[in-house]
Design a protein around this motif. Structure first.
Motif, PDB file in Angstrom:
ATOM      1  N   ARG A 147      19.163 -10.728  24.373  1.00  0.00           N
ATOM      2  CA  ARG A 147      19.442 -11.080  25.763  1.00  0.00           C
ATOM      3  C   ARG A 147      18.766 -12.413  26.069  1.00  0.00           C
ATOM      4  O   ARG A 147      17.561 -12.580  25.858  1.00  0.00           O
ATOM      5  CB  ARG A 147      18.929  -9.995  26.710  1.00  0.00           C
ATOM      6  CG  ARG A 147      19.201 -10.295  28.175  1.00  0.00           C
ATOM      7  CD  ARG A 147      18.820  -9.123  29.063  1.00  0.00           C
ATOM      8  NE  ARG A 147      18.954  -9.442  30.472  1.00  0.00           N
ATOM      9  CZ  ARG A 147      20.096  -9.434  31.140  1.00  0.00           C
ATOM     10  NH1 ARG A 147      21.212  -9.103  30.513  1.00  0.00           N
ATOM     11  NH2 ARG A 147      20.142  -9.734  32.426  1.00  0.00           N
ATOM     12  N   LEU A 148      19.553 -13.349  26.570  1.00  0.00           N
ATOM     13  CA  LEU A 148      19.059 -14.685  26.882  1.00  0.00           C
ATOM     14  C   LEU A 148      18.973 -14.854  28.398  1.00  0.00           C
ATOM     15  O   LEU A 148      19.905 -14.488  29.122  1.00  0.00           O
ATOM     16  CB  LEU A 148      19.989 -15.749  26.295  1.00  0.00           C
ATOM     17  CG  LEU A 148      20.354 -15.588  24.810  1.00  0.00           C
ATOM     18  CD1 LEU A 148      21.282 -16.706  24.372  1.00  0.00           C
ATOM     19  CD2 LEU A 148      19.110 -15.540  23.941  1.00  0.00           C
ATOM     20  N   THR A 152      17.847 -22.380  34.178  1.00  0.00           N
ATOM     21  CA  THR A 152      18.853 -22.946  35.072  1.00  0.00           C
ATOM     22  C   THR A 152      20.174 -22.960  34.316  1.00  0.00           C
ATOM     23  O   THR A 152      20.179 -22.991  33.076  1.00  0.00           O
ATOM     24  CB  THR A 152      18.455 -24.376  35.503  1.00  0.00           C
ATOM     25  OG1 THR A 152      19.376 -24.853  36.480  1.00  0.00           O
ATOM     26  CG2 THR A 152      18.435 -25.312  34.317  1.00  0.00           C
ATOM     27  N   PRO A 153      21.317 -22.916  34.980  1.00  0.00           N
ATOM     28  CA  PRO A 153      22.599 -22.951  34.262  1.00  0.00           C
ATOM     29  C   PRO A 153      22.758 -24.233  33.449  1.00  0.00           C
ATOM     30  O   PRO A 153      22.513 -25.336  33.944  1.00  0.00           O
ATOM     31  CB  PRO A 153      23.633 -22.871  35.395  1.00  0.00           C
ATOM     32  CG  PRO A 153      22.917 -22.189  36.515  1.00  0.00           C
ATOM     33  CD  PRO A 153      21.499 -22.668  36.430  1.00  0.00           C
ATOM     34  N   ILE A 176      25.688 -21.033  29.940  1.00  0.00           N
ATOM     35  CA  ILE A 176      24.935 -19.855  30.345  1.00  0.00           C
ATOM     36  C   ILE A 176      24.543 -20.053  31.801  1.00  0.00           C
ATOM     37  O   ILE A 176      24.117 -21.140  32.195  1.00  0.00           O
ATOM     38  CB  ILE A 176      23.682 -19.635  29.462  1.00  0.00           C
ATOM     39  CG1 ILE A 176      22.927 -18.385  29.918  1.00  0.00           C
ATOM     40  CG2 ILE A 176      22.772 -20.845  29.458  1.00  0.00           C
ATOM     41  CD1 ILE A 176      21.758 -18.012  29.013  1.00  0.00           C
ATOM     42  N   ASP A 177      24.708 -19.004  32.600  1.00  0.00           N
ATOM     43  CA  ASP A 177      24.318 -19.064  34.009  1.00  0.00           C
ATOM     44  C   ASP A 177      22.905 -18.492  34.164  1.00  0.00           C
ATOM     45  O   ASP A 177      21.935 -19.150  33.863  1.00  0.00           O
ATOM     46  CB  ASP A 177      25.330 -18.314  34.868  1.00  0.00           C
ATOM     47  CG  ASP A 177      26.682 -19.027  34.872  1.00  0.00           C
ATOM     48  OD1 ASP A 177      26.696 -20.267  34.794  1.00  0.00           O
ATOM     49  OD2 ASP A 177      27.718 -18.340  34.938  1.00  0.00           O
ATOM     50  N   ASP A 178      22.819 -17.261  34.635  1.00  0.00           N
ATOM     51  CA  ASP A 178      21.501 -16.633  34.749  1.00  0.00           C
ATOM     52  C   ASP A 178      21.072 -15.994  33.431  1.00  0.00           C
ATOM     53  O   ASP A 178      19.939 -16.152  32.986  1.00  0.00           O
ATOM     54  CB  ASP A 178      21.510 -15.573  35.856  1.00  0.00           C
ATOM     55  CG  ASP A 178      21.677 -16.200  37.233  1.00  0.00           C
ATOM     56  OD1 ASP A 178      21.278 -17.366  37.388  1.00  0.00           O
ATOM     57  OD2 ASP A 178      22.212 -15.529  38.133  1.00  0.00           O
ATOM     58  N   SER A 179      21.980 -15.249  32.819  1.00  0.00           N
ATOM     59  CA  SER A 179      21.643 -14.546  31.582  1.00  0.00           C
ATOM     60  C   SER A 179      22.902 -14.371  30.747  1.00  0.00           C
ATOM     61  O   SER A 179      24.027 -14.530  31.232  1.00  0.00           O
ATOM     62  CB  SER A 179      21.005 -13.185  31.880  1.00  0.00           C
ATOM     63  OG  SER A 179      21.921 -12.350  32.569  1.00  0.00           O
ATOM     64  N   LEU A 180      22.677 -14.020  29.484  1.00  0.00           N
ATOM     65  CA  LEU A 180      23.787 -13.869  28.547  1.00  0.00           C
ATOM     66  C   LEU A 180      23.317 -12.991  27.393  1.00  0.00           C
ATOM     67  O   LEU A 180      22.172 -13.098  26.944  1.00  0.00           O
ATOM     68  CB  LEU A 180      24.238 -15.237  28.025  1.00  0.00           C
ATOM     69  CG  LEU A 180      25.374 -15.260  27.003  1.00  0.00           C
ATOM     70  CD1 LEU A 180      26.692 -14.875  27.661  1.00  0.00           C
ATOM     71  CD2 LEU A 180      25.491 -16.647  26.365  1.00  0.00           C
TER      72      LEU A 180
END
Length: 351
Positions: A147-148, A152-153, A176-180
């Motif tokens: 989980r990344l 910041t995006p 990537i926005d908040d998480s990925l």
């Protein structure tokens, strides 16, 4: 007198060694408290000096991560009000690369402080990796999930590499926005990787004029031994044989009688015809013994015994086939045991 003085000095030295870590811990915390009080009293010169001294003296054992982030926030705000914007940006940047979820309190700090922090956070493009400390999964059939969390995006590239940077498997390239969540099936060019040291690397695309940040997580991978089943014992697969005791006894008795007739004394027969007769009698008795032997050996068993033997053979064959199938599946599936270490941050390029 001299002996007493030496004893006193030794005791004092031991006391200092024993109390050293406690004093250092108290000093770091006290300096943080004093620096915060100086900031609140608008004594920015004293606040900056005290906070820097506390951060230099503190270690991971004496300062928790929240305390360190708090000290950096007060230091950044202090430097901003001292009109040293670059120093404030440097303090806020340390926060941005440490915890992506941290935000200064809008109740404690004025808008100019929170706005600068937000600006620094958006310009510091980095990703934080969260992977279980230990994971075991089947290569190709299952996945290792990472989980990344982004500060910041921005755009990133994720890959599994060796220590020398050679790419083993590219996992993701994009925004990537908040998480990925990214996954890896444990393969290199379609085959399960071998045991060894690997890195999970996340490269963030840097903003214009900024350093490129690379977050990497060490992975210690070990191929687990196949979980195969033991083969059934040979006795399980053999059919029960026919008891041969009576047949052997019949054969032995017939042969013994035949030999006895051949060697009978001359009272049985005195001429050539008598000798021929003895051999004829011996042949007849021996033949009877052989006939009895083969008759008992080839005699069919009882129906109950025959049915039980067939059922036992079928059950043994089924067990053998089940074990063969399970072992073939276990050997075809390669399980990987993964241990993740602490992540590190690399900076590439000049600002």
């Amino acid at each position: 007198m001299i002996r007493r003085l030496v004893t006193t000095l030794v005791v004092a030295a031991l006391a200092l060694v024993t109390r050293g870590p406690t004093v250092a811990a108290q000093s770091a915390t006290d300096l943080l408290t004093t620096g915060m009080r100086s900031y609140q009293n608008l004594d920015y010169e004293a606040a900056a000096a005290t906070l820097r001294k506390g951060l230099l003296r503190a270690t991971s054992d004496t300062f928790s991560t929240p305390e360190r982030l708090q000290a950096l926030t007060y230091l950044g705000a202090t430097e901003l009000f001292r009109r040293r914007r670059d120093s404030a940006v440097a303090a806020f940047r340390q926060i941005a690369v440490t915890d992506p979820t941290y935000r200064p309190s809008a109740i404690i700090f004025p808008p100019q402080v929170t706005s600068l922090f937000q600006e620094v956070r958006q310009g510091t493009r980095t990703v934080f990796i969260r992977v279980p400390p230990e994971t075991e999964f089947r290569a190709r059939a299952e996945r290792l999930t990472a989980r990344l969390v982004a500060s910041t995006p921005h755009d990133i590239a994720v890959a599994v590499t060796r220590d020398d940077g050679a790419v083993v498997n590219s996992l993701y390239s994009g925004p990537i926005d908040d998480s990925l969540a990214v996954t890896w099936d444990g393969t290199e060019r379609g085959e399960a990787v071998k045991s060894g040291h690997y890195l999970l690397r996340v490269t963030s695309q840097a903003a214009a004029g900024a350093r490129q940040l690379v977050r990497q997580l060490p992975l210690e991978i070990e191929r687990a031994r196949p979980d195969t089943q033991p083969w059934p014992s040979p006795g399980d697969a053999t059919s029960p044989g026919v008891r041969s005791g009576p047949a052997v006894r019949s054969l032995a008795g017939g042969l013994a009688a035949a030999v006895a007739v051949v060697v009978l004394p001359s009272i049985v027969a005195h001429d050539a015809d008598g000798i021929k007769g003895r051999f004829a009698v011996a042949a007849a008795i021996g033949g009877a013994g052989l006939a009895s032997f083969f008759a008992q050996r080839s005699a069919p068993p009882l129906d109950v015994v025959a049915g039980a033997s067939a059922a036992a053979r079928d059950a043994a064959k089924r067990r053998l086939e089940d074990v063969r199938r399970q072992n073939a599946k276990a050997l075809a599936e390669i399980r990987l045991r993964v241990r993740a270490g602490p992540a590190t941050l690399l900076e590439q390029g000049a600002q």
